[in-house]
Design a protein around this motif. Structure first.
Motif, PDB file in Angstrom:
ATOM      1  N   ILE A 121      -5.895  68.833 -25.263  1.00  0.00           N
ATOM      2  CA  ILE A 121      -6.059  68.241 -26.586  1.00  0.00           C
ATOM      3  C   ILE A 121      -4.778  67.528 -26.991  1.00  0.00           C
ATOM      4  CG2 ILE A 121      -6.552  68.682 -29.019  1.00  0.00           C
ATOM      5  CD1 ILE A 121      -7.985  71.276 -28.102  1.00  0.00           C
ATOM      6  N   LEU A 122      -4.864  66.220 -27.163  1.00  0.00           N
ATOM      7  CA  LEU A 122      -3.728  65.412 -27.601  1.00  0.00           C
ATOM      8  C   LEU A 122      -3.997  64.987 -29.037  1.00  0.00           C
ATOM      9  CD1 LEU A 122      -1.074  63.905 -26.941  1.00  0.00           C
ATOM     10  CD2 LEU A 122      -2.487  61.993 -26.137  1.00  0.00           C
ATOM     11  N   MET A 123      -3.241  65.554 -29.991  1.00  0.00           N
ATOM     12  CA  MET A 123      -3.447  65.244 -31.398  1.00  0.00           C
ATOM     13  C   MET A 123      -2.760  63.931 -31.757  1.00  0.00           C
ATOM     14  SD  MET A 123      -5.221  67.924 -32.246  1.00  0.00           S
ATOM     15  CE  MET A 123      -5.379  67.604 -34.013  1.00  0.00           C
ATOM     16  N   LEU A 124      -3.457  63.088 -32.479  1.00  0.00           N
ATOM     17  CA  LEU A 124      -2.905  61.836 -32.978  1.00  0.00           C
ATOM     18  C   LEU A 124      -2.570  62.036 -34.449  1.00  0.00           C
ATOM     19  CD1 LEU A 124      -5.449  59.354 -31.367  1.00  0.00           C
ATOM     20  CD2 LEU A 124      -3.257  60.132 -30.455  1.00  0.00           C
ATOM     21  N   THR A 125      -1.329  61.806 -34.815  1.00  0.00           N
ATOM     22  CA  THR A 125      -0.916  62.164 -36.165  1.00  0.00           C
ATOM     23  C   THR A 125       0.203  61.265 -36.659  1.00  0.00           C
ATOM     24  OG1 THR A 125      -0.036  63.975 -37.506  1.00  0.00           O
ATOM     25  CG2 THR A 125       0.688  63.870 -35.237  1.00  0.00           C
ATOM     26  N   THR A 126       0.398  61.278 -37.967  1.00  0.00           N
ATOM     27  CA  THR A 126       1.526  60.582 -38.578  1.00  0.00           C
ATOM     28  C   THR A 126       2.584  61.573 -39.050  1.00  0.00           C
ATOM     29  OG1 THR A 126       0.361  60.614 -40.685  1.00  0.00           O
ATOM     30  CG2 THR A 126       0.127  58.635 -39.345  1.00  0.00           C
ATOM     31  N   PHE A 127       2.350  62.881 -38.827  1.00  0.00           N
ATOM     32  CA  PHE A 127       3.280  63.935 -39.211  1.00  0.00           C
ATOM     33  C   PHE A 127       3.558  63.969 -40.713  1.00  0.00           C
ATOM     34  CE2 PHE A 127       3.794  65.582 -35.231  1.00  0.00           C
ATOM     35  CZ  PHE A 127       4.385  64.736 -34.298  1.00  0.00           C
ATOM     36  N   ASN A 128       2.588  63.572 -41.501  1.00  0.00           N
ATOM     37  CA  ASN A 128       2.782  63.643 -42.943  1.00  0.00           C
ATOM     38  C   ASN A 128       2.778  65.077 -43.454  1.00  0.00           C
ATOM     39  OD1 ASN A 128       3.027  60.913 -43.379  1.00  0.00           O
ATOM     40  ND2 ASN A 128       0.829  60.592 -43.617  1.00  0.00           N
ATOM     41  N   ARG A 129       2.147  65.979 -42.693  1.00  0.00           N
ATOM     42  CA  ARG A 129       2.008  67.352 -43.145  1.00  0.00           C
ATOM     43  C   ARG A 129       2.487  68.301 -42.054  1.00  0.00           C
ATOM     44  NH1 ARG A 129      -2.413  68.174 -46.729  1.00  0.00           N
ATOM     45  NH2 ARG A 129      -2.079  70.388 -46.347  1.00  0.00           N
ATOM     46  N   ASP A 130       3.603  68.998 -42.301  1.00  0.00           N
ATOM     47  CA  ASP A 130       4.098  69.939 -41.309  1.00  0.00           C
ATOM     48  C   ASP A 130       3.141  71.104 -41.094  1.00  0.00           C
ATOM     49  OD1 ASP A 130       6.312  68.475 -40.816  1.00  0.00           O
ATOM     50  OD2 ASP A 130       7.741  69.813 -41.788  1.00  0.00           O
ATOM     51  N   ASP A 131       2.403  71.481 -42.158  1.00  0.00           N
ATOM     52  CA  ASP A 131       1.481  72.594 -41.976  1.00  0.00           C
ATOM     53  C   ASP A 131       0.383  72.225 -40.992  1.00  0.00           C
ATOM     54  OD1 ASP A 131       0.591  70.734 -43.870  1.00  0.00           O
ATOM     55  OD2 ASP A 131      -0.647  72.184 -44.923  1.00  0.00           O
ATOM     56  N   TYR A 132      -0.004  70.941 -40.929  1.00  0.00           N
ATOM     57  CA  TYR A 132      -0.962  70.501 -39.925  1.00  0.00           C
ATOM     58  C   TYR A 132      -0.392  70.724 -38.526  1.00  0.00           C
ATOM     59  CZ  TYR A 132      -3.883  67.993 -43.334  1.00  0.00           C
ATOM     60  OH  TYR A 132      -4.712  67.662 -44.359  1.00  0.00           O
ATOM     61  N   LEU A 133       0.871  70.359 -38.370  1.00  0.00           N
ATOM     62  CA  LEU A 133       1.515  70.482 -37.066  1.00  0.00           C
ATOM     63  C   LEU A 133       1.493  71.918 -36.578  1.00  0.00           C
ATOM     64  CD1 LEU A 133       3.348  69.665 -34.698  1.00  0.00           C
ATOM     65  CD2 LEU A 133       5.279  69.737 -36.271  1.00  0.00           C
ATOM     66  N   PHE A 134       1.933  72.846 -37.420  1.00  0.00           N
ATOM     67  CA  PHE A 134       2.036  74.228 -36.981  1.00  0.00           C
ATOM     68  C   PHE A 134       0.675  74.890 -36.825  1.00  0.00           C
ATOM     69  CE2 PHE A 134       6.223  73.297 -38.731  1.00  0.00           C
ATOM     70  CZ  PHE A 134       6.981  73.598 -37.606  1.00  0.00           C
ATOM     71  N   GLU A 135      -0.292  74.467 -37.623  1.00  0.00           N
ATOM     72  CA  GLU A 135      -1.643  75.006 -37.446  1.00  0.00           C
ATOM     73  C   GLU A 135      -2.209  74.543 -36.105  1.00  0.00           C
ATOM     74  OE1 GLU A 135      -6.055  74.961 -39.559  1.00  0.00           O
ATOM     75  OE2 GLU A 135      -4.296  74.328 -40.705  1.00  0.00           O
ATOM     76  N   ALA A 136      -1.986  73.287 -35.771  1.00  0.00           N
ATOM     77  CA  ALA A 136      -2.490  72.764 -34.501  1.00  0.00           C
ATOM     78  C   ALA A 136      -1.797  73.428 -33.319  1.00  0.00           C
ATOM     79  CB  ALA A 136      -2.304  71.254 -34.445  1.00  0.00           C
ATOM     80  N   LEU A 137      -0.522  73.728 -33.449  1.00  0.00           N
ATOM     81  CA  LEU A 137       0.197  74.445 -32.402  1.00  0.00           C
ATOM     82  C   LEU A 137      -0.486  75.770 -32.104  1.00  0.00           C
ATOM     83  CD1 LEU A 137       3.943  73.998 -33.480  1.00  0.00           C
ATOM     84  CD2 LEU A 137       2.882  73.063 -31.433  1.00  0.00           C
ATOM     85  N   GLN A 138      -0.971  76.412 -33.133  1.00  0.00           N
ATOM     86  CA  GLN A 138      -1.594  77.715 -32.976  1.00  0.00           C
ATOM     87  C   GLN A 138      -3.021  77.622 -32.439  1.00  0.00           C
ATOM     88  OE1 GLN A 138      -1.320  79.121 -36.973  1.00  0.00           O
ATOM     89  NE2 GLN A 138       0.766  79.873 -36.770  1.00  0.00           N
ATOM     90  N   HIS A 139      -3.623  76.444 -32.546  1.00  0.00           N
ATOM     91  CA  HIS A 139      -5.045  76.333 -32.209  1.00  0.00           C
ATOM     92  C   HIS A 139      -5.326  75.525 -30.949  1.00  0.00           C
ATOM     93  CE1 HIS A 139      -6.149  78.532 -35.676  1.00  0.00           C
ATOM     94  NE2 HIS A 139      -5.847  77.591 -36.551  1.00  0.00           N
ATOM     95  N   GLY A 140      -4.353  75.441 -30.055  1.00  0.00           N
ATOM     96  CA  GLY A 140      -4.656  74.934 -28.723  1.00  0.00           C
ATOM     97  C   GLY A 140      -4.259  73.511 -28.410  1.00  0.00           C
ATOM     98  N   ALA A 141      -3.552  72.810 -29.290  1.00  0.00           N
ATOM     99  CA  ALA A 141      -3.142  71.448 -28.974  1.00  0.00           C
ATOM    100  C   ALA A 141      -2.157  71.440 -27.813  1.00  0.00           C
ATOM    101  CB  ALA A 141      -2.515  70.790 -30.193  1.00  0.00           C
ATOM    102  N   SER A 142      -2.336  70.494 -26.902  1.00  0.00           N
ATOM    103  CA  SER A 142      -1.440  70.354 -25.758  1.00  0.00           C
ATOM    104  C   SER A 142      -0.288  69.403 -26.059  1.00  0.00           C
ATOM    105  CB  SER A 142      -2.213  69.820 -24.550  1.00  0.00           C
ATOM    106  OG  SER A 142      -3.270  70.684 -24.203  1.00  0.00           O
ATOM    107  N   GLY A 143      -0.455  68.572 -27.067  1.00  0.00           N
ATOM    108  CA  GLY A 143       0.600  67.626 -27.397  1.00  0.00           C
ATOM    109  C   GLY A 143       0.287  66.865 -28.667  1.00  0.00           C
ATOM    110  N   PHE A 144       1.282  66.138 -29.140  1.00  0.00           N
ATOM    111  CA  PHE A 144       1.168  65.344 -30.355  1.00  0.00           C
ATOM    112  C   PHE A 144       1.720  63.959 -30.089  1.00  0.00           C
ATOM    113  CE2 PHE A 144       1.157  69.641 -31.685  1.00  0.00           C
ATOM    114  CZ  PHE A 144       0.338  69.687 -32.806  1.00  0.00           C
ATOM    115  N   LEU A 145       1.110  62.990 -30.706  1.00  0.00           N
ATOM    116  CA  LEU A 145       1.574  61.623 -30.546  1.00  0.00           C
ATOM    117  C   LEU A 145       1.500  60.907 -31.877  1.00  0.00           C
ATOM    118  CD1 LEU A 145       2.505  59.828 -28.126  1.00  0.00           C
ATOM    119  CD2 LEU A 145       0.226  58.813 -28.202  1.00  0.00           C
ATOM    120  N   LEU A 146       2.568  60.250 -32.242  1.00  0.00           N
ATOM    121  CA  LEU A 146       2.560  59.434 -33.446  1.00  0.00           C
ATOM    122  C   LEU A 146       1.661  58.219 -33.240  1.00  0.00           C
ATOM    123  CD1 LEU A 146       6.362  59.439 -34.331  1.00  0.00           C
ATOM    124  CD2 LEU A 146       4.542  60.512 -35.645  1.00  0.00           C
ATOM    125  N   LYS A 147       0.949  57.853 -34.273  1.00  0.00           N
ATOM    126  CA  LYS A 147       0.024  56.728 -34.145  1.00  0.00           C
ATOM    127  C   LYS A 147       0.743  55.388 -33.983  1.00  0.00           C
ATOM    128  CE  LYS A 147      -4.149  58.537 -36.310  1.00  0.00           C
ATOM    129  NZ  LYS A 147      -5.184  58.315 -37.342  1.00  0.00           N
TER     130      LYS A 147
END
Length: 218
Positions: free
Chosen positions: A80-106
């Motif tokens: 799972i590669l999450m596409l995000t703008t990092f506007n919300r840190d709580d989104y980041l840490f929740e996704a870390l806990q729920h199986g995301a393999s990586g994050f990419l800025l749009k």
């Protein structure tokens, strides 16, 4: 070697089209489907069995975080590669806990997008400097760290490697830092994940800051 099968899920059709064009211009990557919300992400993952899903965080209906949690719980989930703008840190840490393999800025470059898909398809986790910085800032704000009996299982070298992973270094960079072979570093990382019961490097970064192995600002 078979093509990397990618599923795109984002509520913006124009963005999906751009991502499809970038990925399909790269040999060895094929986009097998598109969706526009979290429920579509789950349904298409089950029907198409992609290797990688590029998943937007914020979408109407079921959001990407909820979808990621369900997808990660499937018997054979894609990376799972999450596409995000990092506007919300709580989104980041929740996704870390729920199986995301990586994050990419749009707003990342096309080259970075292709690299991210290839990295997570290999079973590795993508830790961009932005993600690492956010993790560090999160733990900088905490006044205490939690001790861990699990961390005591690590050798001095394994703790050293984990600390460098927490700084966002790749295996090659850690090898240069410690004057080790890259294969040796990979072995150390694998042993760290196994001993600590962690899924990937992203969880390792969180663990290192939670348990004082890495110190913000060090």
């Amino acid at each position: 070697m078979s093509d990397i099968r990618v599923l795109l899920v984002d509520d913006q059709a124009l963005l999906r089209g751009g991502i499809r064009a970038i990925l399909e211009s790269e040999p060895g990557i094929v986009v097998v489907g598109e969706g526009d919300d979290g429920q579509a992400a789950i349904d298409l993952t089950m029907s198409l069995a992609p290797d990688v899903i590029c998943l937007d965080v914020q979408m109407p209906g079921m959001d990407g975080l909820t979808a990621a949690r369900h997808i990660a719980a499937l018997p054979h989930p894609p990376a799972i590669l999450m596409l995000t703008t990092f506007n919300r840190d709580d989104y980041l840490f929740e996704a870390l806990q729920h199986g995301a393999s990586g994050f990419l800025l749009k707003n990342s470059s096309p080259e970075r997008l292709v690299e991210a898909v290839q990295v997570v398809a290999r079973g590795d986790a993508l830790l961009s400097p932005d993600v690492t910085r956010r993790v560090i800032e999160h733990f900088t704000e905490r006044t205490t760290v939690e001790p861990s009996a699990a961390a005591e299982q690590l050798t001095d070298r394994e703790r050293e490697v984990l600390g460098l992973v927490a700084r966002g270094l790749s295996n090659a960079e850690i090898a240069r830092e410690l004057y080790l072979g890259e294969a040796t570093v990979k072995t150390h990382v694998s042993k760290v994940l196994l001993k600590l019961g962690l899924r990937d490097r992203i969880q390792a970064v969180v663990f290192a800051y939670e348990h004082g192995i890495a110190v913000p600002g060090a």
